[in-house]
Scaffold this motif. Structure first.
Motif, short mmCIF file in Angstrom:
data_model
loop_
_atom_site.label_atom_id
_atom_site.label_comp_id
_atom_site.label_asym_id
_atom_site.label_seq_id
_atom_site.Cartn_x
_atom_site.Cartn_y
_atom_site.Cartn_z
N VAL A 1 0.72 -1.05 -0.24
CA VAL A 1 -0.03 -0.08 -0.16
C VAL A 1 0.88 1.33 0.07
CG1 VAL A 1 -1.68 1.31 1.20
CG2 VAL A 1 -1.91 -1.20 1.17
N CYS A 2 0.58 2.25 -0.64
CA CYS A 2 1.20 3.44 -0.85
C CYS A 2 2.46 3.34 -1.49
CB CYS A 2 1.29 4.19 0.37
SG CYS A 2 -0.34 4.79 1.03
N ASP A 3 2.71 2.21 -2.38
CA ASP A 3 4.25 2.24 -2.86
C ASP A 3 4.26 2.84 -4.26
OD1 ASP A 3 2.73 0.41 -4.08
OD2 ASP A 3 3.81 -1.26 -3.83
N ASP B 1 -5.35 1.17 -3.73
CA ASP B 1 -4.16 1.09 -2.65
C ASP B 1 -3.37 2.21 -2.87
OD1 ASP B 1 -3.45 0.09 -5.34
OD2 ASP B 1 -1.53 -0.60 -4.66
N GLU B 2 -3.65 3.26 -3.61
CA GLU B 2 -2.77 4.70 -3.67
C GLU B 2 -3.72 5.72 -3.52
OE1 GLU B 2 0.56 4.29 -3.80
OE2 GLU B 2 0.14 1.95 -3.96
N ASN C 1 -5.48 7.18 -1.08
CA ASN C 1 -5.45 7.93 0.13
C ASN C 1 -4.05 8.10 0.79
OD1 ASN C 1 -8.55 8.57 0.69
ND2 ASN C 1 -8.46 6.41 0.33
N CYS C 2 -3.16 7.99 -0.07
CA CYS C 2 -1.82 8.23 0.56
C CYS C 2 -1.41 9.57 0.57
CB CYS C 2 -0.72 7.09 -0.34
SG CYS C 2 -1.34 5.46 -0.32
N ASN D 1 1.93 10.42 0.19
CA ASN D 1 3.22 10.55 -0.25
C ASN D 1 3.26 10.35 -2.01
OD1 ASN D 1 2.15 7.86 -0.76
ND2 ASN D 1 4.41 6.93 -0.89
N SER D 2 1.85 10.94 -2.62
CA SER D 2 1.72 10.78 -4.06
C SER D 2 0.93 12.04 -4.39
CB SER D 2 1.23 9.44 -4.20
OG SER D 2 -0.18 9.20 -3.75
N TYR E 1 -0.25 7.77 -10.46
CA TYR E 1 0.44 8.40 -9.21
C TYR E 1 1.75 8.68 -9.62
CZ TYR E 1 -4.11 7.79 -6.50
OH TYR E 1 -5.44 7.71 -6.23
#
Length: 357
Positions: free
Chosen positions: A54-56, A66-67, A69-70, A72-73, A82
């Motif tokens: 998640v968030c990679d 999986d991205e 609500n991160c 870092n993006s 993203y």
């Protein structure tokens, strides 16, 4: 990734579903010590992935959930992909729609001078260098005409060339300041209109001629003075007609050689050595400054398997033209003098690979 069935039907005895405050579904698993842990992330399309994915910045779920609500993006507006948050407003188009540079967070006006102080400094130094070197050149010509010795004429001619090179540099700075004040109105979408323009290339060549003339003249002048010290205090010889002709030819040779070097990046058949990127304006398929490697990636996706391993810019342009129905694509070279808004040469950039992997 786990299959939907394993996500929904495994661990029935220990699985607990919980709705978090942000209305996202969390999968909790009861441990032997009566505590709960989150082993899996539940995607919006009912698939499951490990929380480590998640968030990679990768589409592990298949729907980007999986991205979504991160922190870092940044999500590109049209394509939905993203990119790292560090690439937001960095002056490089990472999103195909340009939304990472053209949004409310970024400065929509692209300036040659990032700070107004730099603009005023360029204006002042440009005016001073231009005016003062004109005065020095006029006095130098008068002094040259009065000089009777051959060595004195050589020294004075080289000093004049240095002053002429500095005059060109001052004119270059003054021109940049004037362009910034009266001409440049580009935005983030049209920022390459300036760096790919003919005027920018001419200014870049102009600056290069000035710097090279000063460099070569100072180098020759230093060598002459060193040899003069070694020769001692010999009696100066009067200049002959032959020596004056040779001196004139030497000055013409320096100016011609530097002019050829500065204009070489503008010659079309040398594009493969000096052109770094191409700009296609607002074409959504080729947004921003596209290098050879990105061209080859797009061409490989469009044409499938390509026979050649390496491509010249001419071949890339031909293949790009064939992708469109009318076979006419508007583009501009982003070359040797277009790597920055100052239109300065850039000797240190590595040649871009164009190999198909």
């Amino acid at each position: 990734n786990l299959s939907p069935s394993s996500c929904l039907n495994q661990f029935l005895e220990t699985r607990v579903k919980s709705l978090a405050e942000d209305h996202q579904l969390a999968l909790l698993f009861l441990q032997r010590n009566d505590s709960y842990s989150q082993k899996l992330f539940g995607c919006s399309n009912h698939q499951c992935i490990s929380w480590s994915k998640v968030c990679d910045l990768k589409n592990d779920c298949g729907d980007w959930s999986d991205e979504s609500n991160c922190g870092n993006s940044f999500q590109c507006l049209k394509s939905g992909e993203y990119i790292p948050l560090s690439r937001l407003c960095n002056g490089v188009f990472d999103c195909f729609d340009g939304s990472d540079e053209c949004n409310d967070h970024c400065d929509s006006q692209t300036k040659i001078f990032r700070h107004v102080a730099y603009f005023h400094i360029a204006y002042v130094f440009g005016v001073l260098a231009t005016v003062l070197n004109i005065i020095v050149i006029i006095h130098g010509i008068i002094k040259l005409l009065k000089t009777k010795s051959r060595k004195g004429r050589i020294n004075q001619s080289l000093i004049l060339l240095v002053s002429f090179g500095d005059f060109l540099q001052g004119l270059f700075l003054l021109s940049l300041a004037l362009v910034e004040q009266f001409v440049n109105d580009t935005t983030c979408i049209t920022q390459y209109d300036w760096t790919t323009s003919t005027y920018c290339n001419i200014l870049g060549a102009f600056s290069t001629v000035g710097s090279l003339i000063s460099l070569y003249s100072m180098s020759i002048l230093s060598l002459i003075r060193v040899t003069g010290i070694r020769a001692g205090f010999a009696n100066p010889r009067d200049p002959s007609k032959k020596s004056n002709i040779l001196l004139g030819l030497g000055i013409v040779a320096i100016i011609s050689f530097t002019s050829c070097l500065a204009s070489a990046p503008l010659v079309p058949f040398l594009d493969n050595y000096f052109v770094r990127n191409l700009n296609y304006g607002d074409n959504p398929l080729f947004l921003g400054a596209i290098g050879k490697q990105k061209h080859v990636t797009i061409l490989k996706t469009y044409y499938g398997r390509l026979r050649n391993l390496y491509f010249s810019w001419k071949e890339i342009k031909q293949l790009t033209d064939e992708m469109f129905v009318n076979g006419i694509v508007e583009r501009q070279n982003l070359g040797f003098y277009g790597s920055n808004g100052f239109c300065l040469f850039n000797y240190c950039k590595r040649r871009q690979p164009s190999k198909v992997e």
